[in-house]
Design a protein around this motif. Structure first.
Motif, PDB file in Angstrom:
ATOM      1  N   GLY A 148       6.378  -7.382  -5.089  1.00  0.00           N
ATOM      2  CA  GLY A 148       6.977  -6.285  -5.843  1.00  0.00           C
ATOM      3  C   GLY A 148       5.958  -5.324  -6.426  1.00  0.00           C
ATOM      4  N   ASP A 149       4.674  -5.697  -6.401  1.00  0.00           N
ATOM      5  CA  ASP A 149       3.635  -4.788  -6.906  1.00  0.00           C
ATOM      6  C   ASP A 149       3.567  -3.525  -6.042  1.00  0.00           C
ATOM      7  OD1 ASP A 149       2.826  -6.313  -9.035  1.00  0.00           O
ATOM      8  OD2 ASP A 149       1.071  -7.178  -8.032  1.00  0.00           O
ATOM      9  N   ARG A 150       3.501  -2.371  -6.703  1.00  0.00           N
ATOM     10  CA  ARG A 150       3.270  -1.103  -5.990  1.00  0.00           C
ATOM     11  C   ARG A 150       1.762  -0.915  -5.876  1.00  0.00           C
ATOM     12  NH1 ARG A 150       5.776   3.947  -7.542  1.00  0.00           N
ATOM     13  NH2 ARG A 150       4.239   3.895  -9.205  1.00  0.00           N
ATOM     14  N   VAL A 151       1.286  -0.734  -4.638  1.00  0.00           N
ATOM     15  CA  VAL A 151      -0.161  -0.687  -4.420  1.00  0.00           C
ATOM     16  C   VAL A 151      -0.530   0.457  -3.490  1.00  0.00           C
ATOM     17  CG1 VAL A 151      -0.517  -3.160  -4.808  1.00  0.00           C
ATOM     18  CG2 VAL A 151       0.020  -2.331  -2.501  1.00  0.00           C
ATOM     19  N   LEU A 152      -1.773   0.906  -3.611  1.00  0.00           N
ATOM     20  CA  LEU A 152      -2.362   1.777  -2.595  1.00  0.00           C
ATOM     21  C   LEU A 152      -3.378   0.935  -1.841  1.00  0.00           C
ATOM     22  CD1 LEU A 152      -5.428   2.737  -3.676  1.00  0.00           C
ATOM     23  CD2 LEU A 152      -4.027   4.121  -5.194  1.00  0.00           C
ATOM     24  N   VAL A 153      -3.573   1.276  -0.572  1.00  0.00           N
ATOM     25  CA  VAL A 153      -4.375   0.442   0.328  1.00  0.00           C
ATOM     26  C   VAL A 153      -5.433   1.300   1.009  1.00  0.00           C
ATOM     27  CG1 VAL A 153      -4.296  -1.155   2.280  1.00  0.00           C
ATOM     28  CG2 VAL A 153      -2.314  -0.953   0.769  1.00  0.00           C
ATOM     29  N   LEU A 154      -6.623   0.734   1.159  1.00  0.00           N
ATOM     30  CA  LEU A 154      -7.729   1.410   1.824  1.00  0.00           C
ATOM     31  C   LEU A 154      -8.240   0.528   2.953  1.00  0.00           C
ATOM     32  CD1 LEU A 154      -9.732   3.865   1.676  1.00  0.00           C
ATOM     33  CD2 LEU A 154     -11.193   2.418   0.258  1.00  0.00           C
ATOM     34  N   SER A 155      -8.413   1.099   4.137  1.00  0.00           N
ATOM     35  CA  SER A 155      -8.926   0.354   5.284  1.00  0.00           C
ATOM     36  C   SER A 155      -9.625   1.323   6.229  1.00  0.00           C
ATOM     37  CB  SER A 155      -7.780  -0.369   6.011  1.00  0.00           C
ATOM     38  OG  SER A 155      -8.274  -1.147   7.086  1.00  0.00           O
ATOM     39  N   ARG A 156     -10.293   0.798   7.247  1.00  0.00           N
ATOM     40  CA  ARG A 156     -10.967   1.693   8.199  1.00  0.00           C
ATOM     41  C   ARG A 156     -10.009   2.235   9.253  1.00  0.00           C
ATOM     42  NH1 ARG A 156     -15.065  -1.487   6.377  1.00  0.00           N
ATOM     43  NH2 ARG A 156     -17.012  -0.371   5.923  1.00  0.00           N
ATOM     44  N   HIS A 157      -8.936   1.510   9.530  1.00  0.00           N
ATOM     45  CA  HIS A 157      -7.901   1.974  10.455  1.00  0.00           C
ATOM     46  C   HIS A 157      -6.747   0.982  10.390  1.00  0.00           C
ATOM     47  CE1 HIS A 157      -8.719  -1.124  13.556  1.00  0.00           C
ATOM     48  NE2 HIS A 157      -9.980  -0.992  13.163  1.00  0.00           N
ATOM     49  N   GLY A 158      -5.641   1.331  11.076  1.00  0.00           N
ATOM     50  CA  GLY A 158      -4.544   0.378  11.214  1.00  0.00           C
ATOM     51  C   GLY A 158      -3.408   0.499  10.222  1.00  0.00           C
ATOM     52  N   LEU A 159      -3.381   1.552   9.396  1.00  0.00           N
ATOM     53  CA  LEU A 159      -2.390   1.617   8.323  1.00  0.00           C
ATOM     54  C   LEU A 159      -1.175   2.501   8.632  1.00  0.00           C
ATOM     55  CD1 LEU A 159      -4.691   1.737   5.153  1.00  0.00           C
ATOM     56  CD2 LEU A 159      -3.675  -0.235   6.297  1.00  0.00           C
ATOM     57  N   TRP A 160      -1.134   3.157   9.778  1.00  0.00           N
ATOM     58  CA  TRP A 160       0.034   3.986  10.106  1.00  0.00           C
ATOM     59  C   TRP A 160       1.137   3.108  10.696  1.00  0.00           C
ATOM     60  CZ3 TRP A 160      -2.174   9.038  12.727  1.00  0.00           C
ATOM     61  CH2 TRP A 160      -2.862   9.790  11.756  1.00  0.00           C
ATOM     62  N   GLN A 161       1.681   2.220   9.866  1.00  0.00           N
ATOM     63  CA  GLN A 161       2.729   1.305  10.277  1.00  0.00           C
ATOM     64  C   GLN A 161       3.699   1.106   9.111  1.00  0.00           C
ATOM     65  OE1 GLN A 161       1.219  -2.074  12.860  1.00  0.00           O
ATOM     66  NE2 GLN A 161      -0.527  -1.848  11.504  1.00  0.00           N
ATOM     67  N   GLU A 162       4.895   0.625   9.438  1.00  0.00           N
ATOM     68  CA  GLU A 162       5.859   0.314   8.374  1.00  0.00           C
ATOM     69  C   GLU A 162       5.452  -0.922   7.595  1.00  0.00           C
ATOM     70  OE1 GLU A 162      10.326   1.683   9.283  1.00  0.00           O
ATOM     71  OE2 GLU A 162       9.573   0.197  10.689  1.00  0.00           O
ATOM     72  N   VAL A 163       4.754  -1.832   8.260  1.00  0.00           N
ATOM     73  CA  VAL A 163       4.321  -3.081   7.636  1.00  0.00           C
ATOM     74  C   VAL A 163       2.859  -3.305   7.987  1.00  0.00           C
ATOM     75  CG1 VAL A 163       4.611  -5.587   7.611  1.00  0.00           C
ATOM     76  CG2 VAL A 163       6.620  -4.118   7.709  1.00  0.00           C
ATOM     77  N   VAL A 164       2.034  -3.621   6.979  1.00  0.00           N
ATOM     78  CA  VAL A 164       0.626  -3.926   7.235  1.00  0.00           C
ATOM     79  C   VAL A 164       0.224  -5.194   6.494  1.00  0.00           C
ATOM     80  CG1 VAL A 164      -0.035  -1.518   7.607  1.00  0.00           C
ATOM     81  CG2 VAL A 164      -0.188  -2.480   5.306  1.00  0.00           C
ATOM     82  N   VAL A 165      -0.709  -5.908   7.079  1.00  0.00           N
ATOM     83  CA  VAL A 165      -1.307  -7.077   6.436  1.00  0.00           C
ATOM     84  C   VAL A 165      -2.770  -6.763   6.181  1.00  0.00           C
ATOM     85  CG1 VAL A 165      -1.975  -9.486   6.740  1.00  0.00           C
ATOM     86  CG2 VAL A 165       0.305  -8.731   7.427  1.00  0.00           C
ATOM     87  N   VAL A 166      -3.188  -6.852   4.917  1.00  0.00           N
ATOM     88  CA  VAL A 166      -4.561  -6.504   4.543  1.00  0.00           C
ATOM     89  C   VAL A 166      -5.079  -7.508   3.522  1.00  0.00           C
ATOM     90  CG1 VAL A 166      -4.291  -4.027   4.961  1.00  0.00           C
ATOM     91  CG2 VAL A 166      -3.691  -4.967   2.725  1.00  0.00           C
TER      92      VAL A 166
END
Length: 446
Positions: A148-166
């Motif tokens: 339920g936490d609202r978060v922003l995410v930073l990565s080198r690639h791979g984030l243009w998806q509905e669901v991501v695992v980081v």
């Protein structure tokens, strides 16, 4: 699609209903695509393509699917395609699963589409360096995040998806007042601007600075951060139509680079030169930047935008940029009493510094001292339009991508009305000309 607490089966039904287009959304090479290594792009569980010697999988996992954008090859806007991935991503230790609400579009993705961004793996691959969303699941050993936490995410690639695992360490809790669009607009641009200004250039009160592409994401971020200090004079290059906006944001002297020589304009106002120049252009503009520095000034190169002239790779533009690339030896630097630095967030491996800087930026947002400017939002289906807007430099601020499916009813509802009005006007003209049969026409219309 809201979706934070929706069960996996409900998410699949929604995704299948929205995927009416195409066979292109489920490519034959999907298995290879999902196997692309990336800190933010975990492979989907393979049971979706079951083999006889494998145990059957629960129905809910079999039907779990989510939309993702893939770079399928190098070239134009059509090389980025919307596809559907099947199988729920698995969580490893210290990882979290995030339901994505908004993604940032950066110039690096334009370079990547043309095959000129070395940190992006070869196609097929999902781009995307920043996003925001809601945590839906936690891996083992995650103690500082919760569902339920609202978060922003930073990565080198791979984030243009509905669901991501980081990794949980790549997520940052959003301030309550921050929108998902603002959160997706903050990481890359503001980290870049802050580190260049305060870690490299050590900007101080009373200094002068040139910010190229002042209406872009990094340009607006740097301009806002300069306002943290007193009496900083900001020169900003942008097309004339954007001058009013960047002036309101803090640019002291806006300069139209399309109709004037910005170096000459700066020398008229500041004959002694500048303390800091931020250069995202490269080529001959870097040489101009160095010549504009006053003694003890700092030039920071952080891009090569001059290489990108069309939607496809332009070898002539690349060759011209590199031919005119600025070079200097240490002896000349000593004699000039100037500094030349380079910055590239993608190659910065100091996670502690990144975390500290991001924490500081979120504090500044909470204090109302910085605020990302959102230029426009596009759904995943419109990624080509989003890239075109940035490529043609029509944006003022950040361009955002939304994973939520575009509602197709929106346009059809607005288009018929004008057509009906025109038909009625034509009918009325015909009725005025007709002296007989008017009543019959009216009866037919009624």
């Amino acid at each position: 699609m809201s979706g934070e607490e929706a069960p996996a089966r409900q998410q699949q039904e929604s995704a299948e209903e929205k995927t009416e287009n195409p066979p292109t959304e489920e490519p034959p090479s999907e298995a290879a695509q999902e196997g692309e290594p990336s800190p933010a792009e975990e492979p989907a569980d393979e049971p979706a393509a079951a083999t006889p010697d494998r145990a059957p999988v629960a129905p809910d996992e079999e039907v779990f699917s989510y939309r993702a954008l893939f770079l399928t090859g190098y070239g134009g806007y059509d090389k980025v395609k919307l596809q559907v991935k099947k199988g729920k991503p698995s969580l490893k230790n210290a990882e979290v699963l995030v339901r994505v609400k908004a993604c940032g579009l950066n110039f690096a993705e334009l370079l990547g589409r043309q095959g000129m961004y070395e940190l992006l793996p070869s196609p097929p691959v999902t781009p995307g360096m920043e996003c925001s969303g809601v945590i839906e699941a936690l891996g083992e050993e995650v103690t500082d995040r919760k569902v339920g936490d609202r978060v922003l995410v930073l990565s080198r690639h791979g984030l243009w998806q509905e669901v991501v695992v980081v990794p949980a360490s790549q997520t940052f809790i959003m301030p309550e007042s921050m929108s998902f669009e603002e959160a997706a607009a903050l990481p890359v641009n503001y980290l870049t601007a802050y580190m260049m200004l305060f870690e490299m250039a050590n900007v101080r009160a009373g200094q002068s600075i040139l910010i190229h592409m002042a209406a872009g994401g990094v340009g607006i971020a740097a301009t806002q951060l300069c306002q943290l200090l007193e009496d900083v004079t900001v020169f900003g290059t942008a097309s004339a139509s954007k001058h009013e906006t960047i002036s309101q944001g803090g640019v002291t002297h806006p300069i139209d680079y399309r109709t004037r020589d910005y170096a000459e304009e700066i020398r008229k106002i500041s004959p002694k030169g500048l303390d800091v120049v931020l250069d995202p252009l490269g080529g001959s503009d870097t040489q101009k930047a160095f010549s504009l520095l006053k003694p003890m000034g700092t030039l920071i190169v952080f891009g090569a935008a001059n290489c990108v002239t069309g939607q496809k790779k332009n070898l002539l533009a690349v060759a011209k940029t590199w031919y005119n690339q600025f070079t200097i030896n240490t002896l000349r630097l000593m004699h000039a009493n100037k500094a030349v630095c380079g910055f590239h967030l993608g190659y910065l491996s100091d996670e502690e510094l990144i975390t500290q800087t991001m924490t500081r930026l979120l504090e500044l947002y909470t204090q109302g001292k910085i605020k990302p400017r959102i230029d426009s939002t596009y759904h995943f289906e419109q990624v080509g339009d989003a890239m075109r807007r940035m490529h043609e430099r029509n944006n003022i601020g950040k361009v955002i991508l939304l994973p939520e499916p575009k509602k197709e009813e929106e346009k059809p509802e607005s288009n018929p009305e004008p057509a009906e009005t025109e038909d009625k006007k034509e009918e009325e003209k015909d009725e005025n000309k007709m002296e007989t049969g008017t009543e019959e026409v009216k009866r037919e219309e009624n």
